[in-house]
Scaffold this active site. Sequence first.
Site: not given
Length: 245
Positions: A140, A154
């Site tokens: 990501s 995350y």
Amino acid sequence: MTLDGKAALVTGGSRGIGTAVALRLAQDGADVALTYHSQAERAADVVDQIKALGRRAWAVQADSADAQAVRDAVTGAAAEFGRLDILVNNAGAGALGPVGELSLEDVDRVLAINVRAPFLMTQAALERLSDGGRIINIGSCMAERAAFPGGSLYATSKTALTGLTKALARELGTRGITVNLVHPGPIDTDMNPADGESAPMQSGLTALGRYGQPSEIAATVAHLAGDDGRYITGASIAVDGGFAA
């Protein structure tokens, strides 16, 4: 058909980036297995699309937080196709919010799916993965740039993939197996649509000023999976529209 005769496993292949990757690999000639968590109908539709391209396809329900399900998915895919050449660790989970408000359950599930599952998938795949095979992890842009608050868990989970990717590349290089990491930016999926509430903010954080498409991530994965990507390993590649620039 640069991947003709190859067999791939894509985790989280029933939606978004996973679906785009599965279809692109099939377009390039690979037989493709995919895992899905709960959306059996969508997984079946992806299987039908792959078969329409003239390739073999197989889908299996597997919660990536379940260690045995992860291992069984690899075993099943290799048995279905008689080989395994490409592993794409795409399945992911997120829990956004102030660090003080995240529960232990949030932490355990996100780390189990985003970190432990790729590790276990790789373990299970090693004895089945062909020499010269490919492992491609999906990270990501939040691992490269903490552009807004609330992403601590995350970002932690996706950053862990950098270390895993580099270490595996070093360990498996003698077999010609490459291991790479692709960092998507804001991508137009049902989980993060380009017309969503936070879309203007996310688009504004990119240099190109727009969301990316799942097909743009799939194109990079296909390059890494193919023969042209054979000298790329241990790399973290941002396909993020300049989010981290």
